[in-house]
Structure formats: C-alpha cells, structure tokens
Design an enzyme around this catalytic site. Structure first.
Site, PDB file in Angstrom:
ATOM      1  N   GLU A 302      47.981  39.166  34.293  1.00  0.00           N
ATOM      2  CA  GLU A 302      46.749  38.958  33.525  1.00  0.00           C
ATOM      3  C   GLU A 302      46.920  38.221  32.203  1.00  0.00           C
ATOM      4  O   GLU A 302      46.513  38.731  31.152  1.00  0.00           O
ATOM      5  CB  GLU A 302      46.037  40.313  33.286  1.00  0.00           C
ATOM      6  CG  GLU A 302      45.621  40.995  34.577  1.00  0.00           C
ATOM      7  CD  GLU A 302      44.738  42.233  34.367  1.00  0.00           C
ATOM      8  OE1 GLU A 302      44.607  42.710  33.224  1.00  0.00           O
ATOM      9  OE2 GLU A 302      44.176  42.708  35.375  1.00  0.00           O
ATOM     10  N   GLU A 407      45.126  43.796  42.433  1.00  0.00           N
ATOM     11  CA  GLU A 407      44.510  44.993  41.851  1.00  0.00           C
ATOM     12  C   GLU A 407      43.052  45.055  42.293  1.00  0.00           C
ATOM     13  O   GLU A 407      42.356  44.047  42.273  1.00  0.00           O
ATOM     14  CB  GLU A 407      44.552  44.972  40.310  1.00  0.00           C
ATOM     15  CG  GLU A 407      45.944  45.095  39.727  1.00  0.00           C
ATOM     16  CD  GLU A 407      45.933  45.270  38.197  1.00  0.00           C
ATOM     17  OE1 GLU A 407      44.884  45.649  37.633  1.00  0.00           O
ATOM     18  OE2 GLU A 407      46.975  45.019  37.590  1.00  0.00           O
TER      19      GLU A 407
END
Ligand code: NAG
Ligand code: NAG
Ligand code: NAG
Ligand code: NAG
Ligand code: NAG
Ligand code: NAG
Ligand code: NAG
Ligand code: NAG
Ligand code: NAG
Length: 500
Positions: A302, A407
């Site tokens: 991320e 995720e």
C-alpha cells in the site's frame, strides 16, 4: 476486519447464487483456537530465555553470539534447528533452518503439491489468507498489546517499542511465539485454503538511526512460518508491510505520521534503504529451498500513490523488480500495490515486467460513501462493481493485466476496537474526528444515517448474530470470491484477531 475473521465464514451450508456465475464452495472446517497473550511458555525458559535446551550443550554457543544466533535467549525453540551457525545469505542468518526440506505436501486435492507447477493463476486463482497482525503488529488485531493510558500516545509498533524500550523484545517475542503457531497453518490448510500472505516489516532485516523497532527477532519466526507452510503444502506470498520512512504514514506501516519514503528530506535515502532491504531479501529467497514455496514476492504494501509522486513510485517499483529478478528470484510473481490510484490508470504502466501482478485491496468500510450501503447494496457492489473492476484490470488494453486481491474482508462496519486508530471513533456512528475534514466522519454513516446507527450488533459476540445477518456475511464473501477469481485470486484479511 475486527470480528470478520476468515474462520467465521462458515460456508459449509447451502450455496446461494449471488452472482451470475457458479460460485466456488469452500468448506470451512476450522474452529478457531484463540491464542491467549501473556501466558508463560512452558519450554523451560525463564524471563530472559531458555536455560536448558535438550540436546544443545550451552557451550556450543559462543558467549559473544548475538541474540539471533543464541537459542538460549529464544522464547520458543520449537522446530528450529538449534545447531549454531554464523552462515548467512544476503547477509541474513540461516540459523534455525534445517539443511533439507520436503516439498511433496499439497494443501488439498484440487491444487498441485509444492513440487509441481501451480500453472496459470488466471486459470487457477490463489485462495489465501493473511496472517496479519503477527510480525507487523496492528492495534485492532491485538488490542491487548495497546492497552495503555491514552495520554502515552501508544498507537503503533514504533510508539509501543519506544515506550517499552528493552521490554519491547520480550513483549513482542511472546506475541510472535503465541499468536501464530504451527496449528495456525494446519487450520488454514484444513479450511481449504492454498496460499498464505505473511506481512513483515523492514526491521526483520535492518534497523536505522535509533529506530525503536525490535531488530531481527521476527526474521526467525518468518523463516519458521514458511517451513510450517511447507509442511501443509501452502504457498507463501511474502509481503513487506513496513518500509523505511513509512510508505503510507498509516499505523500498520509501523509508524503513524508523515510519509518519509520518497517524500521529505530523507525520501530518497529511504527509497535507497528499501532497495537495500530487497537486495538482501531477494538474495536470501532466491535460495533453491524457496523456489517452490515462495509463490509471490511483494515489494511494498500500500504505497500511498494518491499522495506520492506517481512517477517516483513507478521508477522505484521498476528498480526493485529488476533487482529482485537479478538476484535470482525467478519464479515468484512479483507483486506491487495499486496505490489507490484507480485501476484504469495502470494501463500502459510497467506492462513490460514479466510475471508481475498488481495488488488491489478491496474494502467498503474506509469510504464514507460506501460504508453506508445496505446489505443488498454491499453484496451487489461486491458482485458487479468488483467483477467489472477485476475484468477491466485483467485486460492489458484497459488496465495493467495480472491483478490479485491480496486483502479483502467481510467487514460491514468500522466498529471494531482500534479499527480506525487507537483512540479514534468510527465512520459508522459518525465519531471519526482526526483533524482532516476530507476523511472525517462527523455524521453517522450507517445505512440509516441517523442516531440509530449503532455498533452494538457488529461488536456483539458472533453467537448472537441473526440468521439473516449471517446469510449476508456469507453472500458478501461469496460475491467477493467470485469477483476476485476473475483475476489471479485472493487473500482474506485476516486469519485471526485476538477477540475472535
Ligand atoms: C535465566 O536464563 C539465563 C540465560 O540462559 C541464565 O543466564 C540465567 O541464569 C537464568 N536464570 C535463572 C534464574 O534460571
Ligand atoms: C534439562 O532438560 C532435560 C530434558 O529436556 C531434563 O532431563 C533435565 O533434567 C533438564 N535439566 C535441568 C537442569 O533443568
Ligand atoms: C528440523 O529438523 C528437526 C530434527 O529432525 C525436526 O525436529 C524439526 O521439526 C525440523 N524443523 C522443521 C521446521 O521442519
Ligand atoms: C542444522 O544446522 C546445521 C548448521 O547449519 C546443519 O549442519 C545441520 O544439517 C542442520 N540439521 C538438520 C536436521 O537439518
Ligand atoms: C511529506 O514530507 C514532509 C516533510 O517531512 C511532511 O511534512 C509531510 O507531512 C509529508 N507528507 C505526507 C502526506 O505525509
Ligand atoms: C544506495 O545508495 C548507495 C550510496 O549512494 C549506493 O552505493 C547504492 O548502490 C544504493 N543502493 C541501491 C540498491 O540502489
Ligand atoms: C438498499 O439500497 C438500495 C440502493 O440504495 C435500495 O434500492 C434498496 O431499496 C435498499 N434495500 C433495503 C432493504 O433498504
Ligand atoms: C433513522 O432512520 C430510519 C430510516 O429512515 C428510521 O426508520 C428511524 O426511525 C430513524 N431513527 C431515528 C432515531 O431517527
Ligand atoms: C490512522 C491510521 O493509520 N489508521 C489505520 C490503522 O490501521 C488500521 C488497520 O489495522 C486501519 O484500518 C486504519 O485506517
């Protein structure tokens, strides 16, 4: 997230066709054993380590050996090879590993054994789970580690270890040794899953400039975790979750605050340090013993490309990719984050990198316009929105190409304790005030958007959930799996939390 652990997705019942395609039945037979923190180890240690290791004479370890080479100082020695060795690869210790390995296990009858080729992920998508909150800690996953007076400002791994000082070692090693055990991987296998994503952070490899982080202890737990995956035929997605300087400024990068990676005075230094970390990691994981089991090699979890200069992140990603391949990580898919910039924007970027995949994390609870969706709208979006996004991204003419979802969750609310941050409120009840109007939620953001928005149901024990609520959770999960299997597969977030 929070209470939405994988193991609560009990899909053994009737299959409901929520999407227009056939859904995949995943039989979940896992029963979660919640690791209890704070209990004493029973393997003969005292507060500072093991004083009696069977078969290992104390004299076999040089008195000046560093702690990571001295099993008498390890809290947990199960399944580690305790024979002293200073050998390294990529300047990272192999201590603890056995010389031989066995790749004959397979996770289940629908997937190849580790020593057989997996094949095309577009045809056989990964079905995995994250062991999040283990080697990179997160307050919402283990709230008990963050149970301090709020005035101390302990909100992430950085502030925790800064506060604990030398006690950080015993607190974190106790957590590493108990939160994930061999049984965790057995249960993951028994749940029908075939891949595990293991988040870890740079201090497993190196610390800098008075970092308070615990240096290297997580390294041996990572190596043992991979060996346990091997035992159960599970392939591993290595996920560097925290990079020097922080790649996103979020608590789960290790340090909440300014982004110091590719930004600020030390931005270039931290980019270079991150490459040095990958230089070492990729030399280590290029060893033959990892060829069959490391299926995915992640560069950076991320990176916040909605803020960071996109070209700088792309250039760093390309350098890291080439370094990892040059060092001999030949077969693993190299994974990089989508940076939240919109999947269509990846068309034409980095498309010459072979066997590389874009990693998208799909949630509906971090956006004030999506968390308000009612249950049917959430399932509908998971079906239609995420199928469309996946197909768009998988097509090199409209997106990057290979895309996986490393995720996702069944979270319907952001109500779990510490889910937004230690000490913050939540979007659901309109109590999220963080000093940034663009992300604050000061009015309730549950579907009714009024004072009846409450966390009582979401935070109640699972045993009290109604049948329709459980059916929603099941359909929401099935819708997501169906969408994500149009790409290279998925990894649920997260296997376990302390209160599961
Ligand atoms: C505890 O373990 C350490 C390290 O092995 C040892 O030096 C020390 O004597 C032990 N203390 C007790 C009370 O057993
Ligand atoms: C050390 O452990 C062995 C077996 O694991 C046991 O037989 C022995 O009594 C222990 N010695 C001490 C000093 O605790
Ligand atoms: C390493 O070998 C020892 C001795 O054969 C064994 O007890 C242990 O389980 C092995 N460790 C792993 C992770 O396979
Ligand atoms: C344990 O490690 C030593 C040193 O690296 C190695 O020589 C030995 O073969 C290993 N033992 C096993 C069971 O793999
Ligand atoms: C970028 O770095 C500067 C200087 O360190 C810092 O003030 C700023 O907050 C950082 N930006 C973000 C979004 O973290
Ligand atoms: C990091 O910077 C140093 C000093 O400029 C340089 O020698 C090294 O090659 C750089 N490392 C990488 C991986 O680019
Ligand atoms: C859920 O939301 C959708 C879209 O806003 C709406 O059409 C539908 O009527 C809602 N369903 C319920 C049960 O409120
Ligand atoms: C909240 O809104 C819902 C739907 O509009 C309504 O049924 C309910 O009475 C409202 N609750 C309060 C406390 O205003
Ligand atoms: C402020 C902040 O960084 N909050 C994040 C902390 O980590 C959780 C997940 O563990 C996120 O949900 C928060 O957004």
């Amino acid at each position: 997230m929070g209470r939405w652990e994988w193991s609560q997705l009990t899909a053994a019942g009737i299959l409901i066709g929520v999407c227009t395609v056939l859904l995949i039945i995943i039989i979940i037979v896992a029963a979660v054993v919640v690791p209890k923190l704070g209990s004493d180890e029973d393997n003969g240690d005292n507060s500072s380590g093991n004083s009696n290791l069977s078969g290992i004479p104390a004299g076999s370890i040089p008195p000046d050996a560093p702690s990571w080479l001295n099993p008498f100082l390890w809290k947990d020695t199960t399944d580690f090879n305790l024979t002293y060795t200073t050998a390294t690869v990529g300047d990272l210790p192999i201590m603890g590993l056995n010389s031989t390995w066995d790749d004959s296990a397979k996770a289940n009858d629908h997937v190849p054994a580790l020593n057989e080729a997996w094949g095309d992920y577009a045809k056989r998508p990964a079905r995995g789970v994250n062991v999040g909150g283990w080697l990179s800690i997160e307050p919402f996953i283990t709230p008990s580690l963050f149970n301090y007076d709020s005035r101390l400002g302990i909100v992430d791994e950085y502030t925790l270890c800064k506060y604990l000082g030398s006690r950080c070692e015993s607190v974190l090693e106790q957590h590493y040794a108990t939160f994930v055990t061999e049984d965790t991987f057995r249960q993951i296998r028994d749940a029908g899953l075939d891949h595990v994503r293991i988040p870890f952070s740079y201090w497993a490899v190196q610390t800098y400039d008075g970092d308070p982080y615990l240096f290297r202890t997580s390294w041996r737990y990572l190596l043992r975790g991979i060996e346990w995956c091997r035992r159960y035929g599970l392939r591993v997605n290595l996920d560097l979750h925290g990079l020097p300087g922080s790649q996103n400024g979020w608590n789960h990068s290790g340090r909440l605050g300014p982004i110091g990676w590719l930004n600020g005075t030390d931005g270039a230094l931290n980019a270079n340090r991150s490459l040095e970390i990958h230089d070492r990691l990729s030399q280590f994981f290029a060893q033959p013993r990892y060829k069959n089991i490391i299926s995915h090699y992640g560069l950076a979890n991320e990176p916040k490309m909605t803020f960071l200069p996109v070209d700088d992140v792309l250039a760093w990603t390309e350098s890291a990719y080439r370094l990892v391949r040059k060092n001999g990580v030949a077969d693993a898919v190299v994974v990089f984050g989508d940076g939240f910039r919109g999947l269509a924007n990846w068309q034409g970027e980095l498309q010459d990198l072979s066997n590389a995949a874009l990693d998208v994390h799909q949630y509906l609870i971090f956006n004030v316009n999506q968390i308000v969706f009612n249950h049917s709208a959430k399932v509908r979006y998971a079906c239609e929105g995420w199928t469309q996004q996946t197909l768009q991204s998988m097509d090199r003419a409209t997106g990057f190409g290979p895309t996986l979802m490393a995720e996702w969750s069944q979270a319907d609310t952001d109500c779990a304790q510490y889910l937004t941050n230690v000490g913050w409120g939540n979007r659901w009840t309109g109590t999220l005030v963080q000093g940034d109007a663009s992300v604050d939620a000061t009015t309730p953001r549950c579907p009714t958007m009024n004072s009846s928005c409450s966390c009582a149901l979401a935070n109640a024990p699972a045993s009290s959930w109604s049948a329709p609520y459980k059916q929603f959770l099941k359909m929401f999960a099935e819708a997501q799996m169906s969408s994500f299997e149009k790409g290279w597969g998925w990894f649920y977030w997260v296997w376990d939390t302390e209160d599961a």
